[in-house]
Design a protein around this motif. Sequence first.
Motif, PDB file in Angstrom:
ATOM      1  N   LEU A 287     -64.379  66.063  -2.399  1.00 19.74           N
ATOM      2  CA  LEU A 287     -64.630  67.461  -2.068  1.00 19.74           C
ATOM      3  C   LEU A 287     -63.960  68.353  -3.099  1.00 19.74           C
ATOM      4  CD1 LEU A 287     -64.187  67.551   1.825  1.00 19.74           C
ATOM      5  CD2 LEU A 287     -66.304  67.734   0.518  1.00 19.74           C
ATOM      6  N   ALA A 288     -64.693  69.343  -3.568  1.00 20.31           N
ATOM      7  CA  ALA A 288     -64.160  70.230  -4.599  1.00 20.31           C
ATOM      8  C   ALA A 288     -63.079  71.141  -4.020  1.00 20.31           C
ATOM      9  CB  ALA A 288     -65.289  71.068  -5.193  1.00 20.31           C
ATOM     10  N   GLU A 289     -62.372  71.792  -4.897  1.00 19.02           N
ATOM     11  CA  GLU A 289     -61.297  72.699  -4.497  1.00 19.02           C
ATOM     12  C   GLU A 289     -61.836  73.795  -3.591  1.00 19.02           C
ATOM     13  OE1 GLU A 289     -57.853  75.483  -6.665  1.00 19.02           O
ATOM     14  OE2 GLU A 289     -59.444  74.541  -7.821  1.00 19.02           O
ATOM     15  N   ARG A 290     -60.978  74.263  -2.699  1.00 19.64           N
ATOM     16  CA  ARG A 290     -61.382  75.311  -1.769  1.00 19.64           C
ATOM     17  C   ARG A 290     -61.860  76.552  -2.519  1.00 19.64           C
ATOM     18  NH1 ARG A 290     -57.358  79.431  -0.841  1.00 19.64           N
ATOM     19  NH2 ARG A 290     -55.575  79.057  -2.201  1.00 19.64           N
ATOM     20  N   GLN A 291     -62.665  77.347  -1.851  1.00 15.12           N
ATOM     21  CA  GLN A 291     -63.084  78.622  -2.403  1.00 15.12           C
ATOM     22  C   GLN A 291     -62.062  79.687  -1.992  1.00 15.12           C
ATOM     23  OE1 GLN A 291     -67.558  79.368  -2.509  1.00 15.12           O
ATOM     24  NE2 GLN A 291     -67.394  77.968  -0.755  1.00 15.12           N
ATOM     25  N   TYR A 292     -61.741  80.562  -2.895  1.00 17.17           N
ATOM     26  CA  TYR A 292     -60.740  81.588  -2.604  1.00 17.17           C
ATOM     27  C   TYR A 292     -60.864  82.734  -3.604  1.00 17.17           C
ATOM     28  CZ  TYR A 292     -58.295  79.448  -6.541  1.00 17.17           C
ATOM     29  OH  TYR A 292     -57.976  78.958  -7.785  1.00 17.17           O
ATOM     30  N   LEU A 293     -60.246  83.858  -3.270  1.00 16.00           N
ATOM     31  CA  LEU A 293     -60.107  84.997  -4.162  1.00 16.00           C
ATOM     32  C   LEU A 293     -58.662  85.469  -4.124  1.00 16.00           C
ATOM     33  CD1 LEU A 293     -63.183  87.363  -3.578  1.00 16.00           C
ATOM     34  CD2 LEU A 293     -62.648  86.044  -5.628  1.00 16.00           C
ATOM     35  N   PHE A 294     -58.191  85.964  -5.251  1.00 12.68           N
ATOM     36  CA  PHE A 294     -56.893  86.615  -5.316  1.00 12.68           C
ATOM     37  C   PHE A 294     -57.092  88.127  -5.352  1.00 12.68           C
ATOM     38  CE2 PHE A 294     -55.153  82.625  -7.248  1.00 12.68           C
ATOM     39  CZ  PHE A 294     -54.139  82.433  -6.325  1.00 12.68           C
ATOM     40  N   ALA A 295     -56.318  88.822  -4.552  1.00 16.51           N
ATOM     41  CA  ALA A 295     -56.235  90.281  -4.642  1.00 16.51           C
ATOM     42  C   ALA A 295     -54.769  90.642  -4.873  1.00 16.51           C
ATOM     43  CB  ALA A 295     -56.745  90.947  -3.373  1.00 16.51           C
ATOM     44  N   THR A 296     -54.521  91.761  -5.529  1.00 20.92           N
ATOM     45  CA  THR A 296     -53.159  92.279  -5.646  1.00 20.92           C
ATOM     46  C   THR A 296     -53.111  93.645  -4.994  1.00 20.92           C
ATOM     47  OG1 THR A 296     -53.527  93.346  -7.801  1.00 20.92           O
ATOM     48  CG2 THR A 296     -52.763  91.058  -7.818  1.00 20.92           C
ATOM     49  N   LEU A 297     -52.012  93.915  -4.340  1.00 16.51           N
ATOM     50  CA  LEU A 297     -51.822  95.250  -3.767  1.00 16.51           C
ATOM     51  C   LEU A 297     -50.427  95.737  -4.120  1.00 16.51           C
ATOM     52  CD1 LEU A 297     -49.930  95.214  -0.895  1.00 16.51           C
ATOM     53  CD2 LEU A 297     -51.873  93.824  -0.211  1.00 16.51           C
ATOM     54  N   THR A 298     -50.316  97.039  -4.291  1.00 15.96           N
ATOM     55  CA  THR A 298     -49.049  97.657  -4.656  1.00 15.96           C
ATOM     56  C   THR A 298     -48.600  98.601  -3.555  1.00 15.96           C
ATOM     57  OG1 THR A 298     -49.545  97.515  -7.024  1.00 15.96           O
ATOM     58  CG2 THR A 298     -47.852  99.093  -6.356  1.00 15.96           C
ATOM     59  N   VAL A 299     -47.339  98.471  -3.163  1.00 17.07           N
ATOM     60  CA  VAL A 299     -46.725  99.345  -2.169  1.00 17.07           C
ATOM     61  C   VAL A 299     -45.562 100.049  -2.853  1.00 17.07           C
ATOM     62  CG1 VAL A 299     -45.586  99.501   0.071  1.00 17.07           C
ATOM     63  CG2 VAL A 299     -47.383  97.787  -0.300  1.00 17.07           C
ATOM     64  N   ASP A 300     -45.576 101.383  -2.860  1.00 16.73           N
ATOM     65  CA  ASP A 300     -44.544 102.110  -3.601  1.00 16.73           C
ATOM     66  C   ASP A 300     -43.259 102.237  -2.783  1.00 16.73           C
ATOM     67  OD1 ASP A 300     -44.752 104.262  -1.828  1.00 16.73           O
ATOM     68  OD2 ASP A 300     -45.916 105.506  -3.206  1.00 16.73           O
ATOM     69  N   ARG A 301     -42.281 102.935  -3.344  1.00 14.85           N
ATOM     70  CA  ARG A 301     -40.962 103.050  -2.725  1.00 14.85           C
ATOM     71  C   ARG A 301     -40.992 103.758  -1.378  1.00 14.85           C
ATOM     72  NH1 ARG A 301     -37.594 106.227  -6.899  1.00 14.85           N
ATOM     73  NH2 ARG A 301     -36.086 106.161  -5.186  1.00 14.85           N
ATOM     74  N   THR A 302     -42.013 104.564  -1.146  1.00 17.34           N
ATOM     75  CA  THR A 302     -42.112 105.297   0.123  1.00 17.34           C
ATOM     76  C   THR A 302     -42.945 104.541   1.155  1.00 17.34           C
ATOM     77  OG1 THR A 302     -44.107 106.527  -0.497  1.00 17.34           O
ATOM     78  CG2 THR A 302     -41.991 107.440  -1.192  1.00 17.34           C
ATOM     79  N   GLY A 303     -43.451 103.360   0.789  1.00 19.75           N
ATOM     80  CA  GLY A 303     -44.280 102.597   1.706  1.00 19.75           C
ATOM     81  C   GLY A 303     -45.751 102.943   1.642  1.00 19.75           C
ATOM     82  N   GLN A 304     -46.146 103.708   0.625  1.00 19.44           N
ATOM     83  CA  GLN A 304     -47.548 104.059   0.474  1.00 19.44           C
ATOM     84  C   GLN A 304     -48.301 102.932  -0.231  1.00 19.44           C
ATOM     85  OE1 GLN A 304     -49.124 106.939   1.696  1.00 19.44           O
ATOM     86  NE2 GLN A 304     -47.152 107.006   2.778  1.00 19.44           N
ATOM     87  N   LEU A 305     -49.435 102.564   0.332  1.00 17.02           N
ATOM     88  CA  LEU A 305     -50.270 101.537  -0.270  1.00 17.02           C
ATOM     89  C   LEU A 305     -51.049 102.136  -1.424  1.00 17.02           C
ATOM     90  CD1 LEU A 305     -51.481  98.659  -0.169  1.00 17.02           C
ATOM     91  CD2 LEU A 305     -53.192  99.543   1.418  1.00 17.02           C
TER      92      LEU A 305
END
Length: 244
Positions: A153-171
């Motif tokens: 069986l081939a490797e799982r399917q997946y996606l990478f996402a990045t998210l940034t949260v600033d010093r005040t907690g804002q996404l």
Amino acid sequence: MPSAPPPPPGSIDRTDSTCRAELRRAHADAQRGQLTYFLFRRARYADDLDTFLRRYGLRFRYNPMNCTLEDLCYAHYMDSVIARGHGPAFLDRLKQKADQRFLSAWPTRNYWYWDLDVPPRGRVEDVEAYVTAHLPRPRGWDTRPELGLFGELAERQYLFATLTVDRTGQLGSIRFPADRPGNVKATNRRFLPAIQREIRRLIRTAGPWQAGQLAGHAVSATLYVDVTLNPEQMPRTPDARNNQ
């Protein structure tokens, strides 16, 4: 430049022919003044250490440990040359200085979450599991098992996402980095724009967010979200995304 003393006894295997070749290469590079410091374990201050080493005309290379001896033998020789030219405590002092710089930059630097004392947090404990569990399977998604070269069986399917949260907690930004494209079957790639939009939506619903912490300070940080796209882990209908 005079030749350096040999590495400490027992630190490398001098009976290995490849290792001996690397020692000869290291000696030749040292004679030309091309000195490189190797870091075999990940360190949060690596970029700052690189900056400081360059000021002394030294090169830097991060190389995770592997099963061969080549770079290890080369690195031991380089360490002995650097210690002879700058003193036995030189590298330790430089690492300490680099880490101090890493920590002092907290008001302006954006950090990777793995370097923090406490990573950014949303209202759900495990953002990756939350997104994976609520990401609906697109109609027409190819669920057939994909086999590898030897029938496995081939490797799982997946996606990478990045998210940034600033010093005040804002996404802030939610991105899908080009250097980590993930793994999606060719027959399913037509769904990527819709899937990426839905991942962004789900990440936003995982808030409100709390800023990451480093040495007692709230800091801006970026984290990876690894979203599994295997059909057995994706809800079958869009309605499933609302079931928490």
